[in-house]
Design an enzyme around this catalytic site. Sequence first.
Site, short mmCIF file in Angstrom:
data_model
loop_
_atom_site.label_atom_id
_atom_site.label_comp_id
_atom_site.label_asym_id
_atom_site.label_seq_id
_atom_site.Cartn_x
_atom_site.Cartn_y
_atom_site.Cartn_z
N HIS A 153 0.84 -1.19 0.00
CA HIS A 153 0.00 0.00 0.00
C HIS A 153 0.88 1.25 0.00
CE1 HIS A 153 -2.73 3.03 1.85
NE2 HIS A 153 -3.66 2.38 1.17
N THR B 193 1.18 3.59 1.90
CA THR B 193 1.71 3.99 3.21
C THR B 193 2.88 3.13 3.66
OG1 THR B 193 0.09 2.58 4.31
CG2 THR B 193 -0.50 4.90 4.02
N LYS B 194 3.20 2.08 2.91
CA LYS B 194 4.29 1.19 3.30
C LYS B 194 5.62 1.68 2.74
CE LYS B 194 1.35 -1.44 5.42
NZ LYS B 194 0.11 -0.70 5.18
N ASN B 195 6.70 1.04 3.19
CA ASN B 195 8.04 1.46 2.78
C ASN B 195 8.22 1.40 1.27
OD1 ASN B 195 8.14 1.09 5.58
ND2 ASN B 195 10.30 0.51 5.53
N TYR B 196 7.61 0.38 0.66
CA TYR B 196 7.68 0.20 -0.79
C TYR B 196 6.26 -0.03 -1.28
CZ TYR B 196 11.66 -1.61 1.72
OH TYR B 196 12.64 -1.78 2.65
#
Length: 378
Positions: A178, A180-183
């Site tokens: 998603h 909002t994640k790091n990747y």
Amino acid sequence: MIRFNLPPVVGREMEYIAEAIKSGKLSGDNTFTKRCHDWFMQQLECKKTLLTPSCTHALEMAAILIDIQPGDEVIMPSYTFVSTANAFVMRGAKIVFVDIRPDTMNIDETLIEAAITEKTKAIVPVHYAGVACEMDTILEIANRHGLVVVEDAAQAMMSRYKGRHLGTVGHIGAFSFHETKNYTSGGEGGLLIINDERFVERAEIIREKGTNRSLFFRGMVDKYSWVDIGSSYLPCELQAAYLLAQLEQVEQINQNRLDIWHRYQDALLQLQQTGELKLPSIPESCQHNAHMFYLKTRDLACRTALIDHLKSREIIAPFHYIPLHTSTAGVFHSRFHGEDNFTTRESDKLLRLPVYYNMTDDDISRVITSVRDFYANT
């Protein structure tokens, strides 16, 4: 305005998307999907990796794979995203919540065994903020009772537990890409990790709408047909193309986020020492990925005031989950085993500071100064 999150862009996303479009093959499991799968297999050292449209889909696949049936029970923490529970509830399971540890916000491994009944089918540890649950204890309990461990590693890509990648420690792992994640794979996306050989072939079938299409393309059957239940759990090539560009810069993204995380930690440590707030706790067994930097205030009123203060400085710093067992659906689909000593209390104190790739030094300093100012004037 300092946003809470800004999806990373590392340089080759548009190039790879254009290449995917030019190929004329945009449906799932084509060139870019296979390149992502190869990357994960090499990096994570697991039995099988399968990209999905979201972590929610990966968890739903896990529930089908372990054959969750109506009346089964699944143990997990209440402090998690709704998808962790929904994936199993949709198969008819009853969710059994146990309390969390206040130091990591992860499931309290010492409370799991007491919650096991003859109906228990699985344990679902959630690696909050990319920090590992105590997996040795959880696996020992699961093995002794014949249970499956499904790791919700949505926030934990590239985090480790005693040197092992999270998501590869239990029988099955689920990750999120998603925004909002790091990747990210362009805003949504997920990954299913299979670490137990007995689930590999069926995972491919479930992901391909219940057909043995993957076996057909490998020449293992002469035609493919409907052989099991399943759904369309393949992401398109555009998502995989975007993700591959991110994976090629994993170390760069990780280090950038860790630098921000440590600046916050160092700058706010004095406020923890004076008892004004609490900072994240990282066990020695865990190598985290700086997915999140949170702090805990003294109580809910203080958290509300700090969020409002930061908002007045044009800084977005939201709180996080409302414990699932307190929700309308949670009351119906779950039970809380034991006492809620920490889940609600600690969740009422927690807020998250902005952390994203290439956040500017000035923005980081502004966040730190704003938090310090709040406590100086309170």
